[in-house]
Design an enzyme around this catalytic site. Sequence first.
Site, PDB file in Angstrom:
ATOM      1  N   PRO A   1       5.572  -0.593   8.635  1.00 50.38           N
ATOM      2  CA  PRO A   1       5.668  -1.829   8.008  1.00 50.38           C
ATOM      3  C   PRO A   1       6.827  -2.690   8.052  1.00 50.38           C
ATOM      4  O   PRO A   1       7.044  -3.699   7.989  1.00 50.38           O
ATOM      5  CB  PRO A   1       5.206  -1.740   6.648  1.00 50.38           C
ATOM      6  CG  PRO A   1       5.323  -0.120   6.509  1.00 50.38           C
ATOM      7  CD  PRO A   1       5.279   0.517   7.732  1.00 50.38           C
TER       8      PRO A   1
ATOM      9  N   GLU B   1       6.593   8.855   3.413  1.00 50.66           N
ATOM     10  CA  GLU B   1       7.507   7.572   2.847  1.00 50.66           C
ATOM     11  C   GLU B   1       8.232   6.969   4.425  1.00 50.66           C
ATOM     12  O   GLU B   1       8.909   6.099   4.130  1.00 50.66           O
ATOM     13  CB  GLU B   1       8.578   8.279   2.006  1.00 50.66           C
ATOM     14  CG  GLU B   1       7.921   8.479   0.958  1.00 50.66           C
ATOM     15  CD  GLU B   1       6.835   7.653   0.285  1.00 50.66           C
ATOM     16  OE1 GLU B   1       7.405   6.424  -0.143  1.00 50.66           O
ATOM     17  OE2 GLU B   1       5.677   8.113  -0.177  1.00 50.66           O
TER      18      GLU B   1
ATOM     19  N   ARG C   1      -7.724  -4.550  26.360  1.00 54.18           N
ATOM     20  CA  ARG C   1      -8.415  -5.482  26.695  1.00 54.18           C
ATOM     21  C   ARG C   1      -7.755  -6.753  27.560  1.00 54.18           C
ATOM     22  O   ARG C   1      -8.457  -7.582  28.342  1.00 54.18           O
ATOM     23  CB  ARG C   1      -9.369  -6.293  25.340  1.00 54.18           C
ATOM     24  CG  ARG C   1      -8.356  -7.100  24.273  1.00 54.18           C
ATOM     25  CD  ARG C   1      -9.291  -7.251  23.146  1.00 54.18           C
ATOM     26  NE  ARG C   1     -10.582  -8.167  23.581  1.00 54.18           N
ATOM     27  CZ  ARG C   1     -10.407  -9.311  23.636  1.00 54.18           C
ATOM     28  NH1 ARG C   1      -9.056  -9.832  23.884  1.00 54.18           N
ATOM     29  NH2 ARG C   1     -11.324 -10.081  23.728  1.00 54.18           N
TER      30      ARG C   1
ATOM     31  N   ASP D   1      -9.673 -16.747  24.222  1.00 57.87           N
ATOM     32  CA  ASP D   1      -9.386 -16.061  22.772  1.00 57.87           C
ATOM     33  C   ASP D   1      -8.651 -16.797  21.890  1.00 57.87           C
ATOM     34  O   ASP D   1      -7.546 -17.367  22.419  1.00 57.87           O
ATOM     35  CB  ASP D   1      -9.202 -14.349  23.152  1.00 57.87           C
ATOM     36  CG  ASP D   1      -9.978 -13.566  23.484  1.00 57.87           C
ATOM     37  OD1 ASP D   1     -11.019 -14.095  23.763  1.00 57.87           O
ATOM     38  OD2 ASP D   1      -9.434 -12.582  24.042  1.00 57.87           O
TER      39      ASP D   1
HETATM   40  N1  ADE Z   1       2.305   1.876   8.738  1.00 60.81           N
HETATM   41  C1  ADE Z   1       1.904   1.646   7.648  1.00 60.81           C
HETATM   42  N2  ADE Z   1       1.802   0.344   7.429  1.00 60.81           N
HETATM   43  C2  ADE Z   1       1.939  -0.056   8.537  1.00 60.81           C
HETATM   44  C3  ADE Z   1       1.602  -1.518   9.225  1.00 60.81           C
HETATM   45  N3  ADE Z   1       1.465  -2.705   8.058  1.00 60.81           N
HETATM   46  N4  ADE Z   1       1.994  -1.727  10.249  1.00 60.81           N
HETATM   47  C4  ADE Z   1       2.245  -0.814  11.408  1.00 60.81           C
HETATM   48  N5  ADE Z   1       2.126   0.587  10.792  1.00 60.81           N
HETATM   49  C5  ADE Z   1       2.320   0.623   9.387  1.00 60.81           C
END
Ligand code: ADE
Length: 247
Positions: free
Chosen positions: A93, A120, A158, A173
């Site tokens: 994230p 974590e 793709r 697309d």
């Molecule tokens: N791992 C946990 N959340 C994630 C996300 N939003 N994007 C990529 N990998 C992740």
Amino acid sequence: MRIDILTLFPEMFDGPFNASILKRAVDRKLVSINLHNIRDYSHDKHRTVDDYPYGGGAGMVLKPEPIFEAVEAIKAQSHSEEGGILPVILLTPQGRLFSQQIAVEFSRYRQLVLICGRYEGVDERVVEHLVTDEVSIGDYVLSGGELAAMVVADVVVRLLPGVLGSEASPADDSHVAGLLEYAQYTRPAVYRGWPVPEVLLSGNHAQIARWRREQAILRTLRRRPDLISKASLSPEERLLLAKCCSS
Ligand code: ADE
């Protein structure tokens, strides 16, 4: 293209890679997808891959050794790949936000390594000394990088030549030209009293193309105004927008 995926849960990939476009691309050898269980690179009989964070705190952190060794084993297998750089992408994230443009960038490589983070996080030395790119698929937290790796693999595959066949083209697309796609209709021409827009039945291809382009622009303006400023629009289309926004 070859995609190597490092994960603690290879079984999660059974579904998406065994159906539809991804499966067809694999069957036609347009892409090979190789799953590697990070646990196979652990060093002890308990197959440990994580440990407590230095300095304390909640949760466990993925250890560096199994991840380094898995990527090094992959690099050793692909030594013939003319010495180009091998993208090693951590799904997290904290990464840069994945987009169609990033997918196009990735689709130009002959090989990608995707590392699925868990718990974590991953020991920072992996990020600093092994990973070449960190990618997030959105501002939310998944239980791990697996679903994100599937999304990235799907979007990239793709785009590879031959994957969609001649019947479908990714050119229209949503997001390809920075716009959302126009509305689509199929038979019947009238359903429950709701007609298909007249122009689509006209057979006038130039008029249909113009209508679709206009629809794509208006739809993007209404639903994703944040995309409009970066979209590639002609001066006439910008003018149309200016009129439309001022009224
Ligand atoms: N791992 C946990 N959340 C994630 C996300 N939003 N994007 C990529 N990998 C992740």
